[in-house]
Design an enzyme around this catalytic site. Sequence first.
Site, PDB file in Angstrom:
ATOM      1  CB  SER A 106      14.379   2.569  -1.391  1.00 34.46           C
ATOM      2  OG  SER A 106      14.437   1.272  -0.880  1.00 34.46           O
TER       3      SER A 106
ATOM      4  CB  SER B  69      14.546   1.429   2.462  1.00 39.23           C
ATOM      5  OG  SER B  69      15.276   2.280   1.604  1.00 39.23           O
TER       6      SER B  69
ATOM      7  CE  LYS C 101      16.118   5.713   3.001  1.00 41.58           C
ATOM      8  NZ  LYS C 101      16.154   4.976   1.711  1.00 41.58           N
TER       9      LYS C 101
HETATM   10  N1  GLN Z   1      13.657  -3.317  -1.407  1.00 43.39           N
HETATM   11  C1  GLN Z   1      14.973  -3.392  -1.981  1.00 43.39           C
HETATM   12  C2  GLN Z   1      15.935  -4.013  -1.005  1.00 43.39           C
HETATM   13  O1  GLN Z   1      15.513  -4.339   0.068  1.00 43.39           O
HETATM   14  C3  GLN Z   1      15.433  -2.019  -2.385  1.00 43.39           C
HETATM   15  C4  GLN Z   1      15.868  -1.196  -1.249  1.00 43.39           C
HETATM   16  C5  GLN Z   1      16.375   0.133  -1.671  1.00 43.39           C
HETATM   17  O2  GLN Z   1      16.126   0.593  -2.793  1.00 43.39           O
HETATM   18  N2  GLN Z   1      17.119   0.755  -0.792  1.00 43.39           N
HETATM   19  O3  GLN Z   1      17.084  -4.167  -1.287  1.00 43.39           O
END
Ligand code: GLN
Length: 485
Positions: free
Chosen positions: A175, A151, A76
Amino acid sequence: MHNKTIAQLSAGLARGEFSSVELTQSYLERIKRLDVQLNSFITQTGDLALEAARAADARRAKGEAGPLTGIPIAHKDIFCTQGVKTSCASKMLDNFISPYNATVIERFAAAGCPMLGKTNMDEFAMGSSNETSVYGPVKNPWDLQRVPGGSSGGSAAAVAARLAPAATGTDTGGSIRQPAALTGITGIKPTYGRVSRFGMIAFASSLDQAGPMAHTAQDCALLLNVMAGFDPRDSTCVDQPVPDYTATLDQPLKGLKIGLPKEFFAEGMEPEVAAVIEAAVAQYRQLGAICVDISLPNSGLSVPAYYVVAPAECSSNLARFDGVRYGYRCAQPKDLLDLYTRSRGEGFGAEVKRRIMVGTYALSAGYYDAYYLKAQKVRRLIADDFKRAFSEVDIILGPTTPTTAFKLGEKTDDPVTMYLSDIYTIAVNLAGLPGLSMPAGFAQGLPVGVQLIGSYFDEARLLNAAHQYQQHTDWHTRLPTGFEG
Ligand code: GLN
């Protein structure tokens, strides 16, 4: 080769059926040919990958190969990679070449895993659909009109389409698990403190945790063996021995107590998703597990608590991107204030700005007690719910997401609806627990994930439970149409 798990590829390398160079080349060729449809990579690092593959083959020839030596993986783009662009999918870091490696990157390099490239993601890991990336959205290989989740959407799509046998992800509120569910792969978010956060660009420091994304629980175990462990460079990394996560995969599940939280089975879940989760429960019963109803009474407060805590921490973490030391700088600033405001105004996207503003507000004098402190108290209540539950059960099972993958653009105008995609995953981060998602079926042709939650540092038990399930089902072997060959 691309249909094989890491365990199978590792055996193939050991038997000399193919070399790491051949294996790496075959994935690089797939990325070149197929990623135009998905946009799952921000940066491809083919030359570096082949160099590392040659080194892995040489190491194997000398008899010094470990289980993952020669297995290529993708990372990532939130992990700092020395000499390679590390963008966090933001204009702010579009020009950033990291001078050092994240610990996770170092560990995979030391294990002999060539890096195929850096995967697309939501900007600074803020999002649930991979639509906030400055490099454009990632498409779900199961339906190119739909999101892969976020994400870590690039990692998920790349693994699901077999452009990489595995990838790293990070999980602040879901995410790893949410995109794993939406693309039909397996991913685990370890206990907070299990994996070093050094060199992993911070979003919300008390929630962020890195983990592996792959096809099977067995592969996740092999990858977590490499990733987990103490790192003196991260003060929140826990100094506790790392078990061999593969050693307990074959334990039978007879007598395993599984808690089914009634709050996770309430309305809001699509009926077809619910049917898949019920089938998974039935499968576990068949494997000898005892399923009992439990309650996590405060879990309904997790989304609001998270959306105070995470933005608060992000507003503080992202203060370093000021256009002075590195990252984007606006053209011809008038003075210092203009440099700050325009660099940040131009460098950050809308969702990141929204979070910074919410977080700054919540931390302001006069509001701190009402919002941040309150949210921290709620967080404790949520953690206590889990603590109580784990005094009665070994693991908790529920859905990973309320719906399958949604259409691109469907939720971009409505942040709150988007935030609710993580309704089942966020409490796990607030409590700091490990959580795993694995494919458990389909609803209208789209993958559905089941989530397993464990007690602190009980990753081995989650991986064991998932592996046993995968020994008796084949959801994790399905390939999206168009990516078979
Ligand atoms: N969707 C959640 C957010 O936007 C979690 C994102 C994540 O786990 N990085 O904060």
